[in-house]
Design a protein around this motif. Structure first.
Motif, PDB file in Angstrom:
ATOM      1  N   UNK A 124     -63.732 -10.947  25.165  1.00 15.92           N
ATOM      2  CA  UNK A 124     -62.606 -11.817  24.831  1.00 15.92           C
ATOM      3  C   UNK A 124     -61.465 -11.658  25.840  1.00 15.92           C
ATOM      4  N   UNK A 125     -60.519 -12.573  25.758  1.00 11.64           N
ATOM      5  CA  UNK A 125     -59.262 -12.454  26.496  1.00 11.64           C
ATOM      6  C   UNK A 125     -58.147 -12.446  25.457  1.00 11.64           C
ATOM      7  N   UNK A 126     -57.317 -11.409  25.490  1.00 11.16           N
ATOM      8  CA  UNK A 126     -56.310 -11.174  24.461  1.00 11.16           C
ATOM      9  C   UNK A 126     -54.923 -11.137  25.096  1.00 11.16           C
ATOM     10  N   UNK A 127     -53.954 -11.766  24.417  1.00  8.62           N
ATOM     11  CA  UNK A 127     -52.594 -11.834  24.950  1.00  8.62           C
ATOM     12  C   UNK A 127     -51.595 -11.356  23.900  1.00  8.62           C
ATOM     13  N   UNK A 128     -50.730 -10.458  24.324  1.00 11.39           N
ATOM     14  CA  UNK A 128     -49.696  -9.864  23.475  1.00 11.39           C
ATOM     15  C   UNK A 128     -48.338 -10.044  24.137  1.00 11.39           C
ATOM     16  N   UNK A 129     -47.278  -9.869  23.346  1.00 10.88           N
ATOM     17  CA  UNK A 129     -45.934  -9.943  23.901  1.00 10.88           C
ATOM     18  C   UNK A 129     -45.046  -8.947  23.164  1.00 10.88           C
ATOM     19  N   UNK A 130     -44.068  -8.409  23.878  1.00 13.10           N
ATOM     20  CA  UNK A 130     -43.111  -7.482  23.280  1.00 13.10           C
ATOM     21  C   UNK A 130     -41.718  -7.830  23.770  1.00 13.10           C
ATOM     22  N   UNK A 131     -40.746  -7.784  22.854  1.00 13.78           N
ATOM     23  CA  UNK A 131     -39.347  -8.022  23.221  1.00 13.78           C
ATOM     24  C   UNK A 131     -38.814  -6.785  23.924  1.00 13.78           C
ATOM     25  N   UNK A 132     -38.264  -6.976  25.104  1.00 19.46           N
ATOM     26  CA  UNK A 132     -37.727  -5.856  25.859  1.00 19.46           C
ATOM     27  C   UNK A 132     -36.357  -5.461  25.320  1.00 19.46           C
ATOM     28  N   UNK A 133     -35.939  -4.220  25.533  1.00 23.94           N
ATOM     29  CA  UNK A 133     -34.609  -3.797  25.078  1.00 23.94           C
ATOM     30  C   UNK A 133     -33.508  -4.502  25.861  1.00 23.94           C
ATOM     31  N   UNK A 134     -32.275  -4.321  25.401  1.00 22.56           N
ATOM     32  CA  UNK A 134     -31.136  -5.012  26.018  1.00 22.56           C
ATOM     33  C   UNK A 134     -30.960  -4.638  27.485  1.00 22.56           C
ATOM     34  N   UNK A 135     -31.480  -3.483  27.887  1.00 22.45           N
ATOM     35  CA  UNK A 135     -31.378  -3.056  29.280  1.00 22.45           C
ATOM     36  C   UNK A 135     -32.377  -3.766  30.183  1.00 22.45           C
ATOM     37  N   UNK A 136     -33.299  -4.548  29.604  1.00 26.55           N
ATOM     38  CA  UNK A 136     -34.253  -5.307  30.386  1.00 26.55           C
ATOM     39  C   UNK A 136     -35.653  -4.738  30.357  1.00 26.55           C
ATOM     40  N   UNK A 137     -36.559  -5.419  31.061  1.00 32.31           N
ATOM     41  CA  UNK A 137     -37.974  -5.049  31.037  1.00 32.31           C
ATOM     42  C   UNK A 137     -38.359  -4.058  32.122  1.00 32.31           C
ATOM     43  N   UNK A 138     -37.728  -4.141  33.275  1.00 28.95           N
ATOM     44  CA  UNK A 138     -38.292  -3.491  34.447  1.00 28.95           C
ATOM     45  C   UNK A 138     -38.367  -1.971  34.328  1.00 28.95           C
ATOM     46  N   UNK A 139     -37.457  -1.375  33.536  1.00 24.13           N
ATOM     47  CA  UNK A 139     -37.481   0.086  33.392  1.00 24.13           C
ATOM     48  C   UNK A 139     -37.958   0.528  32.015  1.00 24.13           C
ATOM     49  N   UNK A 140     -38.694  -0.362  31.340  1.00 25.25           N
ATOM     50  CA  UNK A 140     -39.184  -0.091  29.984  1.00 25.25           C
ATOM     51  C   UNK A 140     -40.701  -0.084  30.007  1.00 25.25           C
ATOM     52  N   UNK A 141     -41.309   0.990  29.530  1.00 25.41           N
ATOM     53  CA  UNK A 141     -42.765   1.120  29.590  1.00 25.41           C
ATOM     54  C   UNK A 141     -43.487   0.419  28.451  1.00 25.41           C
ATOM     55  N   UNK A 142     -42.838   0.278  27.295  1.00 22.77           N
ATOM     56  CA  UNK A 142     -43.496  -0.382  26.164  1.00 22.77           C
ATOM     57  C   UNK A 142     -44.628   0.416  25.560  1.00 22.77           C
ATOM     58  N   UNK A 143     -44.623   1.737  25.785  1.00 24.96           N
ATOM     59  CA  UNK A 143     -45.764   2.556  25.365  1.00 24.96           C
ATOM     60  C   UNK A 143     -45.476   3.467  24.175  1.00 24.96           C
ATOM     61  N   UNK A 144     -44.341   3.264  23.502  1.00 22.74           N
ATOM     62  CA  UNK A 144     -44.028   4.038  22.299  1.00 22.74           C
ATOM     63  C   UNK A 144     -43.679   3.096  21.156  1.00 22.74           C
ATOM     64  N   UNK A 145     -43.880   3.563  19.945  1.00 28.06           N
ATOM     65  CA  UNK A 145     -43.607   2.718  18.794  1.00 28.06           C
ATOM     66  C   UNK A 145     -44.611   1.580  18.689  1.00 28.06           C
ATOM     67  N   UNK A 146     -44.194   0.502  18.023  1.00 31.33           N
ATOM     68  CA  UNK A 146     -45.072  -0.668  17.815  1.00 31.33           C
ATOM     69  C   UNK A 146     -44.326  -1.945  18.172  1.00 31.33           C
ATOM     70  N   UNK A 147     -44.003  -2.145  19.453  1.00 32.89           N
ATOM     71  CA  UNK A 147     -43.202  -3.316  19.833  1.00 32.89           C
ATOM     72  C   UNK A 147     -44.004  -4.584  20.052  1.00 32.89           C
ATOM     73  N   UNK A 148     -45.328  -4.518  20.031  1.00 28.37           N
ATOM     74  CA  UNK A 148     -46.176  -5.627  20.462  1.00 28.37           C
ATOM     75  C   UNK A 148     -46.642  -6.501  19.305  1.00 28.37           C
ATOM     76  N   UNK A 149     -46.845  -7.775  19.599  1.00 29.14           N
ATOM     77  CA  UNK A 149     -47.527  -8.694  18.691  1.00 29.14           C
ATOM     78  C   UNK A 149     -48.593  -9.453  19.485  1.00 29.14           C
ATOM     79  N   UNK A 150     -49.630  -9.873  18.782  1.00 33.49           N
ATOM     80  CA  UNK A 150     -50.650 -10.709  19.436  1.00 33.49           C
ATOM     81  C   UNK A 150     -50.209 -12.164  19.345  1.00 33.49           C
TER      82      UNK A 150
END
Length: 251
Positions: free
Chosen positions: A109-135
């Protein structure tokens, strides 16, 4: 030393597989081609070039452990962009991932998810803690595996951005999941790619994340430990990992 025909064939298949792994050197939005991450040049350039696609392993290889910290964005978990950069897309628009190549027979399959980045932006955010993602999207078997369609249709995949998604910076997690070796535990191959975007002209829908990477997948999930050679009926019954598409999205 003598080698059996089957051993030689297996070796040839392995060599072909190693050389065939793809990556995303470009994306496209509204007909505009935007540089992604080119494994042949970008990782060896000083200073590191600014790209909206997170860095990918130099061999553009796969991840085989869904509990690995690399499962979020491939090697992007440890090598983030060197400065702020995003690609702007209107809510309801499309981000097209343009792979350099993809082999026929890497069924999955091909799967696509998205996560809202923090107010400081995306570039310095890893997105690898907690549960920020949705399909937000998934393509599964319908008589043909989406990965084979990708291989036959110019190596491109359209990621639809929900019309009602609130404005702001987001991280897209776009993933090919190859199942050709997945009949045994540890045989699935994960190819995640993360893309930094800014959504404009959106609505008021701010999804509450319900998935974590790592965390959302297990090596024994039925959509990961799966034999794609059982035939059409079994493939049509396939349910991918990560749960259903998040409710409330409008396309």
């Amino acid at each position: 030393m003598l080698f059996s025909a089957s051993a030689l064939l297996a070796t040839a298949a392995f060599v072909g597989e190693v050389s065939a792994h793809g990556y995303v050197p470009f994306i496209r939005i509204n007909g505009t081609k935007i540089p992604g991450w080119d494994v042949n040049t970008d990782g060896y350039t000083t200073p590191q070039p600014l790209r909206v696609v997170r860095p990918t392993k130099p061999d553009s290889g796969f991840i085989d452990n869904p509990a690995s910290s690399d499962i979020t964005c491939s090697i992007g978990n440890s090598k983030l962009p060197s400065g702020p950069i995003t690609a702007t897309v209107a809510a309801g628009g499309t981000v097209t991932a343009m792979w350099n190549t993809w082999p026929i027979g890497h069924y999955g399959p091909i799967l696509d998810y998205i996560a809202k980045c923090p107010s400081t932006g995306c570039y310095n955010w890893k997105g690898d803690t907690g549960s920020p993602w949705i399909k937000i999207q998934q393509a599964t078997y319908d008589g043909e595996w989406p990965s084979d369609k990708l291989a036959k249709n110019g190596f491109t995949h359209d990621i639809k951005i929900p019309k009602n998604l609130a404005n702001g910076e987001y991280l897209i997690r776009h993933e090919n999941l190859a199942l050709h070796g997945a009949s045994q535990k540890g045989g699935a191959q994960f190819y995640p790619v993360c893309i930094q975007i800014t959504v404009t002209g959106g609505g008021s829908f701010v999804p509450t994340g319900n998935l974590g990477f790592p965390g959302a997948y297990s090596a024994i999930d039925p959509g990961i430990l799966f034999n794609p050679y059982q035939g059409d009926a079994a493939n049509r019954a396939y349910v991918p990992p990560g749960g259903p598409v998040y409710p409330g999205l409008v396309y």
